[in-house]
Write a protein that holds these residues in place. Sequence first.
Motif, PDB file in Angstrom:
ATOM      1  N   VAL A 108       0.838  -1.202   0.000  1.00 54.62           N
ATOM      2  CA  VAL A 108       0.000   0.000   0.000  1.00 54.62           C
ATOM      3  C   VAL A 108       0.871   1.251   0.000  1.00 54.62           C
ATOM      4  O   VAL A 108       0.589   2.236  -0.702  1.00 54.62           O
ATOM      5  CB  VAL A 108      -0.948  -0.012   1.213  1.00 54.62           C
ATOM      6  N   PHE A 109       1.963   1.223   0.777  1.00 52.20           N
ATOM      7  CA  PHE A 109       2.867   2.374   0.843  1.00 52.20           C
ATOM      8  C   PHE A 109       3.487   2.659  -0.523  1.00 52.20           C
ATOM      9  O   PHE A 109       3.529   3.804  -0.977  1.00 52.20           O
ATOM     10  CB  PHE A 109       3.959   2.110   1.879  1.00 52.20           C
ATOM     11  N   TYR A 110       3.984   1.609  -1.192  1.00 54.83           N
ATOM     12  CA  TYR A 110       4.581   1.797  -2.517  1.00 54.83           C
ATOM     13  C   TYR A 110       3.556   2.327  -3.520  1.00 54.83           C
ATOM     14  O   TYR A 110       3.872   3.170  -4.361  1.00 54.83           O
ATOM     15  CB  TYR A 110       5.161   0.476  -3.022  1.00 54.83           C
ATOM     16  N   CYS A 111       2.339   1.824  -3.408  1.00 57.31           N
ATOM     17  CA  CYS A 111       1.290   2.275  -4.324  1.00 57.31           C
ATOM     18  C   CYS A 111       1.015   3.768  -4.145  1.00 57.31           C
ATOM     19  O   CYS A 111       0.969   4.530  -5.118  1.00 57.31           O
ATOM     20  CB  CYS A 111       0.017   1.470  -4.100  1.00 57.31           C
ATOM     21  N   ILE A 112       0.850   4.181  -2.896  1.00 53.35           N
ATOM     22  CA  ILE A 112       0.532   5.586  -2.631  1.00 53.35           C
ATOM     23  C   ILE A 112       1.721   6.492  -2.971  1.00 53.35           C
ATOM     24  O   ILE A 112       1.560   7.593  -3.507  1.00 53.35           O
ATOM     25  CB  ILE A 112       0.111   5.769  -1.163  1.00 53.35           C
ATOM     26  N   LYS A 113       2.923   6.021  -2.683  1.00 56.60           N
ATOM     27  CA  LYS A 113       4.105   6.856  -2.868  1.00 56.60           C
ATOM     28  C   LYS A 113       4.510   6.982  -4.334  1.00 56.60           C
ATOM     29  O   LYS A 113       4.941   8.054  -4.775  1.00 56.60           O
ATOM     30  CB  LYS A 113       5.272   6.248  -2.074  1.00 56.60           C
ATOM     31  N   ILE A 114       4.353   5.909  -5.115  1.00 58.57           N
ATOM     32  CA  ILE A 114       4.856   5.897  -6.492  1.00 58.57           C
ATOM     33  C   ILE A 114       3.770   6.215  -7.513  1.00 58.57           C
ATOM     34  O   ILE A 114       4.007   6.939  -8.480  1.00 58.57           O
ATOM     35  CB  ILE A 114       5.494   4.523  -6.816  1.00 58.57           C
ATOM     36  N   ALA A 115       2.568   5.655  -7.301  1.00 52.01           N
ATOM     37  CA  ALA A 115       1.494   5.835  -8.285  1.00 52.01           C
ATOM     38  C   ALA A 115       1.104   7.305  -8.396  1.00 52.01           C
ATOM     39  O   ALA A 115       1.249   8.086  -7.449  1.00 52.01           O
ATOM     40  CB  ALA A 115       0.286   4.993  -7.916  1.00 52.01           C
ATOM     41  N   ASN A 116       0.583   7.644  -9.550  1.00 51.15           N
ATOM     42  CA  ASN A 116       0.226   9.040  -9.823  1.00 51.15           C
ATOM     43  C   ASN A 116      -1.225   9.106 -10.319  1.00 51.15           C
ATOM     44  O   ASN A 116      -1.504   8.836 -11.486  1.00 51.15           O
ATOM     45  CB  ASN A 116       1.183   9.630 -10.863  1.00 51.15           C
TER      46      ASN A 116
END
Length: 311
Positions: A108-116
């Motif tokens: 979830v962290f990677y999704c929120i941090k990287i996704a745009n």
Amino acid sequence: DKFNATSYDAMAMVIITLEAFAGMWINAFIVSVLCIAWVKKKSFNSNEKILLFLGCSRFWYLCVTWVYFFLSIIYPWCFYVHPIPQLFAAIQSFLNSSNLWVSACLSVFYCIKIANFRHIFFIYLKVKIDRIVPWLLFGSVLLSLVICILVYNITNEAHCNNLNSTTLGNFWKLSVKMDEHFFPIFFISGFGFATAFMAVIFSALLLLFSLWRHKRQMQTNSVKNLSMDAHIKAMKSILSFFFIYSINFTCLVLILIYATKKENPVTFLILVFQYAFPAVHSLILIFSNPKLEKALLRILPCVKCKACMRQ
């Protein structure tokens, strides 16, 4: 009280030992690198907090699992003593749940941090994610602790009502019928596994969609190959993690189905895949993190040199 290990027990012990010690070394490496970095710069970012917590939970999970298998094969009589089987069941349940939930938090962290994405709620999460991470970790520990207490109470009740129970193989593996005592454990565990898996699925799909869309935009705009390669590498890492997590989720569900069957080839294969997950996923995390990858590449030549000198 005599030692009476079968060929199945010996093979299972050898494979679990190799997987457990490899996983413990890999996760101990992650924890040590992050702790050294923390001592040097006196601060932790959100990604490092999650990786540190994940490395610690996996290290102790593999350590406790190995001790459990060792005792169950060498000294099986000790699991007749109250409250040894209950404590092992509760501790393994706590560490396994922490492992799953923190892995889901990392996705979830990677999704929120990287996704745009331009949705207002997603933008709000991206701004507040560093403050949300400690609460996610705290919630993971709290949920794991609740499951741990429930598993202890249910296992204790089942153990008291089934005096001839034994715990060889896996901590779920009590030689009793799947009566009403164990249905709450299966339901709670299955619900926790499914919730964590759904969080991983949604975050991985959103992140893959965002990276794929950004990759197409770079192709149309003729952006440099370095940026393109970075996005392709990120997509491969996410796909590999998603694939491994799917196998782990399948194994966790199957282990509930085959929980009471001893010396079953299907159970043996499930355990092999299940205990390989912490090591394989941690390796993926190392090679997707520049700091961890550089530290590993610095260590490996030293290991090779020492091995050559000994020879």
